[in-house]
Design a protein around this motif. Sequence first.
Motif, PDB file in Angstrom:
ATOM      1  N   GLN A   1     -11.329  14.908   6.073  1.00 44.26           N
ATOM      2  CA  GLN A   1     -11.345  13.447   6.271  1.00 44.26           C
ATOM      3  C   GLN A   1     -10.998  12.732   4.961  1.00 44.26           C
ATOM      4  O   GLN A   1     -10.211  11.784   4.952  1.00 44.26           O
ATOM      5  N   LEU A   2     -11.564  13.206   3.863  1.00 41.87           N
ATOM      6  CA  LEU A   2     -11.276  12.616   2.560  1.00 41.87           C
ATOM      7  C   LEU A   2      -9.806  12.794   2.190  1.00 41.87           C
ATOM      8  O   LEU A   2      -9.170  11.865   1.681  1.00 41.87           O
ATOM      9  N   ALA A   3      -9.258  13.968   2.461  1.00 42.46           N
ATOM     10  CA  ALA A   3      -7.842  14.219   2.167  1.00 42.46           C
ATOM     11  C   ALA A   3      -6.943  13.287   2.993  1.00 42.46           C
ATOM     12  O   ALA A   3      -5.955  12.755   2.475  1.00 42.46           O
ATOM     13  N   LEU A   4      -7.282  13.092   4.261  1.00 35.10           N
ATOM     14  CA  LEU A   4      -6.519  12.169   5.106  1.00 35.10           C
ATOM     15  C   LEU A   4      -6.616  10.737   4.574  1.00 35.10           C
ATOM     16  O   LEU A   4      -5.622  10.000   4.548  1.00 35.10           O
ATOM     17  N   ALA A   5      -7.806  10.338   4.152  1.00 35.57           N
ATOM     18  CA  ALA A   5      -7.994   8.992   3.599  1.00 35.57           C
ATOM     19  C   ALA A   5      -7.175   8.823   2.327  1.00 35.57           C
ATOM     20  O   ALA A   5      -6.513   7.792   2.140  1.00 35.57           O
ATOM     21  N   ASP A   6      -7.189   9.824   1.474  1.00 37.74           N
ATOM     22  CA  ASP A   6      -6.408   9.755   0.236  1.00 37.74           C
ATOM     23  C   ASP A   6      -4.920   9.636   0.538  1.00 37.74           C
ATOM     24  O   ASP A   6      -4.195   8.878  -0.118  1.00 37.74           O
ATOM     25  N   GLU A   7      -4.460  10.375   1.547  1.00 35.80           N
ATOM     26  CA  GLU A   7      -3.049  10.297   1.939  1.00 35.80           C
ATOM     27  C   GLU A   7      -2.707   8.910   2.470  1.00 35.80           C
ATOM     28  O   GLU A   7      -1.676   8.334   2.127  1.00 35.80           O
ATOM     29  N   LYS A   8      -3.580   8.356   3.310  1.00 38.38           N
ATOM     30  CA  LYS A   8      -3.366   7.001   3.843  1.00 38.38           C
ATOM     31  C   LYS A   8      -3.273   5.984   2.712  1.00 38.38           C
ATOM     32  O   LYS A   8      -2.387   5.128   2.705  1.00 38.38           O
ATOM     33  N   GLU A   9      -4.161   6.088   1.753  1.00 42.30           N
ATOM     34  CA  GLU A   9      -4.180   5.117   0.655  1.00 42.30           C
ATOM     35  C   GLU A   9      -2.956   5.255  -0.242  1.00 42.30           C
ATOM     36  O   GLU A   9      -2.414   4.255  -0.715  1.00 42.30           O
ATOM     37  N   ALA A  10      -2.499   6.480  -0.473  1.00 41.30           N
ATOM     38  CA  ALA A  10      -1.282   6.685  -1.264  1.00 41.30           C
ATOM     39  C   ALA A  10      -0.078   6.080  -0.548  1.00 41.30           C
ATOM     40  O   ALA A  10       0.781   5.445  -1.174  1.00 41.30           O
ATOM     41  N   LEU A  11      -0.008   6.265   0.767  1.00 40.28           N
ATOM     42  CA  LEU A  11       1.076   5.657   1.541  1.00 40.28           C
ATOM     43  C   LEU A  11       1.019   4.136   1.451  1.00 40.28           C
ATOM     44  O   LEU A  11       2.049   3.470   1.289  1.00 40.28           O
ATOM     45  N   TYR A  12      -0.185   3.575   1.561  1.00 39.03           N
ATOM     46  CA  TYR A  12      -0.334   2.126   1.430  1.00 39.03           C
ATOM     47  C   TYR A  12       0.208   1.647   0.084  1.00 39.03           C
ATOM     48  O   TYR A  12       0.973   0.685   0.017  1.00 39.03           O
ATOM     49  N   ARG A  13      -0.190   2.325  -0.990  1.00 39.03           N
ATOM     50  CA  ARG A  13       0.259   1.896  -2.324  1.00 39.03           C
ATOM     51  C   ARG A  13       1.774   1.977  -2.444  1.00 39.03           C
ATOM     52  O   ARG A  13       2.404   1.079  -3.006  1.00 39.03           O
ATOM     53  N   ASP A  14       2.361   3.040  -1.905  1.00 35.76           N
ATOM     54  CA  ASP A  14       3.824   3.168  -1.945  1.00 35.76           C
ATOM     55  C   ASP A  14       4.499   2.021  -1.207  1.00 35.76           C
ATOM     56  O   ASP A  14       5.503   1.473  -1.668  1.00 35.76           O
ATOM     57  N   LEU A  15       3.965   1.654  -0.054  1.00 35.66           N
ATOM     58  CA  LEU A  15       4.546   0.572   0.747  1.00 35.66           C
ATOM     59  C   LEU A  15       4.282  -0.802   0.138  1.00 35.66           C
ATOM     60  O   LEU A  15       5.094  -1.718   0.269  1.00 35.66           O
ATOM     61  N   ALA A  16       3.145  -0.969  -0.525  1.00 35.43           N
ATOM     62  CA  ALA A  16       2.731  -2.288  -1.022  1.00 35.43           C
ATOM     63  C   ALA A  16       3.407  -2.690  -2.331  1.00 35.43           C
ATOM     64  O   ALA A  16       3.554  -3.883  -2.597  1.00 35.43           O
ATOM     65  N   VAL A  17       3.805  -1.723  -3.140  1.00 38.49           N
ATOM     66  CA  VAL A  17       4.383  -2.045  -4.444  1.00 38.49           C
ATOM     67  C   VAL A  17       5.543  -3.026  -4.268  1.00 38.49           C
ATOM     68  O   VAL A  17       6.477  -2.787  -3.516  1.00 38.49           O
ATOM     69  N   GLY A  18       5.438  -4.142  -4.962  1.00 38.27           N
ATOM     70  CA  GLY A  18       6.489  -5.143  -4.930  1.00 38.27           C
ATOM     71  C   GLY A  18       6.537  -5.986  -3.673  1.00 38.27           C
ATOM     72  O   GLY A  18       7.398  -6.844  -3.537  1.00 38.27           O
ATOM     73  N   ASP A  19       5.628  -5.751  -2.729  1.00 34.29           N
ATOM     74  CA  ASP A  19       5.674  -6.462  -1.456  1.00 34.29           C
ATOM     75  C   ASP A  19       4.427  -7.318  -1.204  1.00 34.29           C
ATOM     76  O   ASP A  19       4.285  -7.881  -0.139  1.00 34.29           O
ATOM     77  N   LEU A  20       3.549  -7.413  -2.177  1.00 35.61           N
ATOM     78  CA  LEU A  20       2.323  -8.178  -1.997  1.00 35.61           C
ATOM     79  C   LEU A  20       2.565  -9.642  -2.345  1.00 35.61           C
ATOM     80  O   LEU A  20       3.244  -9.953  -3.323  1.00 35.61           O
ATOM     81  N   GLN A  21       2.014 -10.522  -1.539  1.00 33.41           N
ATOM     82  CA  GLN A  21       2.134 -11.948  -1.800  1.00 33.41           C
ATOM     83  C   GLN A  21       0.763 -12.589  -1.734  1.00 33.41           C
ATOM     84  O   GLN A  21      -0.028 -12.280  -0.848  1.00 33.41           O
TER      85      GLN A  21
END
Length: 186
Positions: free
Chosen positions: A31-51
């Motif tokens: 579960q922790l590994a899945l959460a870490d993967e989800k959060e890494a994906l979020y950071r990759d998608l969010a970089v430069g796109d946050l307003q």
Amino acid sequence: IDYDFFKRNISGRSNVEIFSELFPERGAAEQLALADEKEALYRDLAVGDLQAMKGLASLTEWLKQRGVRCAAVTNAPRQNAELMLKGVGLDGYFEHVVIGSECAAAKPSPEPYIQGMKLLGVDATEAFAVEDSKPGMQAAIAAQLPLVGVTTTQSARELIEGGAILAVADFEDSLLWNALSTLNTD
């Protein structure tokens, strides 16, 4: 995952709660590994796109000019919180960034807000919270904080019924500024 599912099962919740509920058959380590993967994906998608939400710069400047001490209290992992704060121009603005998973209990427990108030040296009569998620609202109310609800994931009605003293669409909302004008910040 549709928006209703997100709102009901993910928004504002800690990863421990989310992943133990969604994947009960998996062990804690997975579960922790899945959460870490989800959060890494979020950071990759969010970089430069946050307003920043409309009016955020005005609100933070208003608070700063009046010497109002501020802490960010979030269930987001620290890397995400730091990315979001930097992405909206608030890197270094808050005296403290309190992370739910780094406290004895995450939101909806009041512990993150209690920790934030302790770090700032204030009590609930000298503070208020801004929230948009149910777990965050529950935490703020349990910490006895006046709560301003933001209608990003809930309707104004849901926010008020959940205990918010005020529901606003964004930080330009005249309801917010009218309420702020009544505060004694001396």
